[in-house]
Design a protein around this motif. Structure first.
Motif, PDB file in Angstrom:
ATOM      1  N   HIS A 121       0.893  -1.181   0.077  1.00 53.20           N
ATOM      2  CA  HIS A 121       0.060  -0.019   0.014  1.00 53.20           C
ATOM      3  C   HIS A 121       0.856   1.142   0.032  1.00 53.20           C
ATOM      4  O   HIS A 121       2.022   1.269   0.149  1.00 53.20           O
ATOM      5  CB  HIS A 121      -0.935   0.259   1.332  1.00 53.20           C
ATOM      6  CG  HIS A 121      -0.172  -0.013   2.631  1.00 53.20           C
ATOM      7  ND1 HIS A 121       0.479   1.095   3.090  1.00 53.20           N
ATOM      8  CD2 HIS A 121       0.103  -1.082   3.336  1.00 53.20           C
ATOM      9  CE1 HIS A 121       1.026   0.766   4.143  1.00 53.20           C
ATOM     10  NE2 HIS A 121       0.960  -0.622   4.446  1.00 53.20           N
ATOM     11  N   TYR A 122       0.267   2.239  -0.263  1.00 55.56           N
ATOM     12  CA  TYR A 122       0.804   3.594  -0.405  1.00 55.56           C
ATOM     13  C   TYR A 122      -0.010   4.548   0.063  1.00 55.56           C
ATOM     14  O   TYR A 122      -1.311   4.769  -0.087  1.00 55.56           O
ATOM     15  CB  TYR A 122       1.706   3.884  -1.358  1.00 55.56           C
ATOM     16  CG  TYR A 122       0.969   3.930  -2.784  1.00 55.56           C
ATOM     17  CD1 TYR A 122       0.446   4.934  -3.133  1.00 55.56           C
ATOM     18  CD2 TYR A 122       0.696   2.835  -3.415  1.00 55.56           C
ATOM     19  CE1 TYR A 122      -0.479   5.170  -4.398  1.00 55.56           C
ATOM     20  CE2 TYR A 122       0.380   2.946  -4.605  1.00 55.56           C
ATOM     21  CZ  TYR A 122      -0.535   4.162  -5.088  1.00 55.56           C
ATOM     22  OH  TYR A 122      -1.009   3.975  -6.153  1.00 55.56           O
ATOM     23  N   GLU A 123       0.510   5.827   0.746  1.00 58.40           N
ATOM     24  CA  GLU A 123      -0.691   6.865   1.125  1.00 58.40           C
ATOM     25  C   GLU A 123      -0.677   7.664  -0.424  1.00 58.40           C
ATOM     26  O   GLU A 123       0.081   7.728  -1.272  1.00 58.40           O
ATOM     27  CB  GLU A 123       0.234   7.978   1.871  1.00 58.40           C
ATOM     28  CG  GLU A 123       0.344   7.424   3.188  1.00 58.40           C
ATOM     29  CD  GLU A 123       1.130   8.325   4.222  1.00 58.40           C
ATOM     30  OE1 GLU A 123       1.422   9.430   3.820  1.00 58.40           O
ATOM     31  OE2 GLU A 123       1.109   8.103   5.380  1.00 58.40           O
ATOM     32  N   TYR A 138      -3.617  11.108  -2.006  1.00 60.06           N
ATOM     33  CA  TYR A 138      -4.434  12.204  -1.706  1.00 60.06           C
ATOM     34  C   TYR A 138      -5.219  12.177  -3.030  1.00 60.06           C
ATOM     35  O   TYR A 138      -4.649  12.531  -4.173  1.00 60.06           O
ATOM     36  CB  TYR A 138      -3.801  13.544  -1.558  1.00 60.06           C
ATOM     37  CG  TYR A 138      -4.847  14.603  -1.101  1.00 60.06           C
ATOM     38  CD1 TYR A 138      -5.071  14.641   0.315  1.00 60.06           C
ATOM     39  CD2 TYR A 138      -5.281  15.527  -1.999  1.00 60.06           C
ATOM     40  CE1 TYR A 138      -5.895  15.399   0.615  1.00 60.06           C
ATOM     41  CE2 TYR A 138      -6.278  16.332  -1.577  1.00 60.06           C
ATOM     42  CZ  TYR A 138      -6.584  16.438  -0.413  1.00 60.06           C
ATOM     43  OH  TYR A 138      -7.411  17.171   0.430  1.00 60.06           O
ATOM     44  N   LYS A 154      -7.586  12.487   1.675  1.00 54.38           N
ATOM     45  CA  LYS A 154      -6.684  11.354   2.385  1.00 54.38           C
ATOM     46  C   LYS A 154      -7.007  10.090   2.093  1.00 54.38           C
ATOM     47  O   LYS A 154      -8.320   9.706   2.552  1.00 54.38           O
ATOM     48  CB  LYS A 154      -6.071  11.451   3.655  1.00 54.38           C
ATOM     49  CG  LYS A 154      -4.958  10.775   4.452  1.00 54.38           C
ATOM     50  CD  LYS A 154      -4.524  11.307   5.699  1.00 54.38           C
ATOM     51  CE  LYS A 154      -3.594  10.369   6.154  1.00 54.38           C
ATOM     52  NZ  LYS A 154      -3.091  10.774   7.479  1.00 54.38           N
ATOM     53  N   LEU A 163      -5.440   5.648   1.415  1.00 50.79           N
ATOM     54  CA  LEU A 163      -4.462   4.636   1.412  1.00 50.79           C
ATOM     55  C   LEU A 163      -4.748   3.893   0.130  1.00 50.79           C
ATOM     56  O   LEU A 163      -5.987   3.301  -0.153  1.00 50.79           O
ATOM     57  CB  LEU A 163      -4.545   3.490   2.601  1.00 50.79           C
ATOM     58  CG  LEU A 163      -3.254   3.004   3.029  1.00 50.79           C
ATOM     59  CD1 LEU A 163      -2.087   4.101   3.235  1.00 50.79           C
ATOM     60  CD2 LEU A 163      -3.511   2.165   4.190  1.00 50.79           C
ATOM     61  N   ALA A 192      -5.636   2.370   7.429  1.00 51.83           N
ATOM     62  CA  ALA A 192      -6.101   3.523   6.863  1.00 51.83           C
ATOM     63  C   ALA A 192      -6.908   4.355   8.039  1.00 51.83           C
ATOM     64  O   ALA A 192      -7.035   5.398   8.216  1.00 51.83           O
ATOM     65  CB  ALA A 192      -7.214   3.113   5.796  1.00 51.83           C
ATOM     66  N   GLN A 245      -4.702   6.252  10.295  1.00 50.37           N
ATOM     67  CA  GLN A 245      -4.380   7.479   9.784  1.00 50.37           C
ATOM     68  C   GLN A 245      -5.342   8.458   9.409  1.00 50.37           C
ATOM     69  O   GLN A 245      -4.782   9.329   8.955  1.00 50.37           O
ATOM     70  CB  GLN A 245      -3.368   6.958   8.580  1.00 50.37           C
ATOM     71  CG  GLN A 245      -2.266   5.968   8.892  1.00 50.37           C
ATOM     72  CD  GLN A 245      -1.278   5.880   7.829  1.00 50.37           C
ATOM     73  OE1 GLN A 245      -1.805   6.013   6.530  1.00 50.37           O
ATOM     74  NE2 GLN A 245      -0.288   5.144   7.868  1.00 50.37           N
ATOM     75  N   CYS A 282      -7.717   8.284   7.197  1.00 50.25           N
ATOM     76  CA  CYS A 282      -7.976   8.200   5.675  1.00 50.25           C
ATOM     77  C   CYS A 282      -9.519   8.156   5.499  1.00 50.25           C
ATOM     78  O   CYS A 282     -10.357   7.480   6.144  1.00 50.25           O
ATOM     79  CB  CYS A 282      -7.363   7.044   5.083  1.00 50.25           C
ATOM     80  SG  CYS A 282      -5.564   6.966   5.110  1.00 50.25           S
TER      81      CYS A 282
END
Length: 148
Positions: A67-69, A71, A77, A79, A107, A110, A112
């Protein structure tokens, strides 16, 4: 023989085994020629590689999720789940659900708004699995890649 499985975060010591699983995944996807990554590149870029692995009680990796962040301008936001793969003999044991749940939990932790991922048009078992999670599958957009 009943094997035990353990899910944990990816570490740099996993890279060689992970790369072998990446190759298997491209074969499963019927696109082995699409693999442009290399073990050397993975080692150079290891700080960017985030996710979880499944290892059996013999400490052999049998699956992963990356996974990666991200936007998203429309939602904020997120994931992005890049890949989820399990060796065929490890499917149907609930490991895929556990892997994706790790990403969902991360997620949420964080803050998300969503988790987003893609699925191959032909992969009906995966689509069914994702629908059972509550995911909406849309065919509105197509993937665009500009290789540099």
């Amino acid at each position: 023989m009943n094997l035990e499985y353990h899910i944990r975060e990816i570490t740099k010591s996993d890279l060689e085994s992970l790369f072998a699983l990446f190759k298997e995944f491209t074969e499963f996807e019927k696109r082995p020629e699409a693999l442009k990554n290399s073990l050397g590149r993975m080692q150079d870029e290891a700080d960017l590689l985030k996710g979880f692995v499944v290892e059996n009680d013999a400490k052999k990796l049998v699956g992963y999720v990356t996974h990666y962040e991200a936007y998203h301008t429309w939602s904020g936001k997120a994931l992005h789940l890049d890949d989820l793969y399990l060796k065929p003999e490890c499917r149907g044991k609930g490991l895929g659900s556990q892997l994706i749940q790790k990403v969902i939990d991360l997620a949420r932790a964080q803050g998300c708004y969503k988790v987003k991922w893609m699925v191959s048009h032909w992969n009906e078992p995966a689509k069914e699995f994702y629908r059972k999670l509550g995911a909406e599958i849309s065919n509105v957009e197509e993937t665009c890649d500009l290789v540099l």
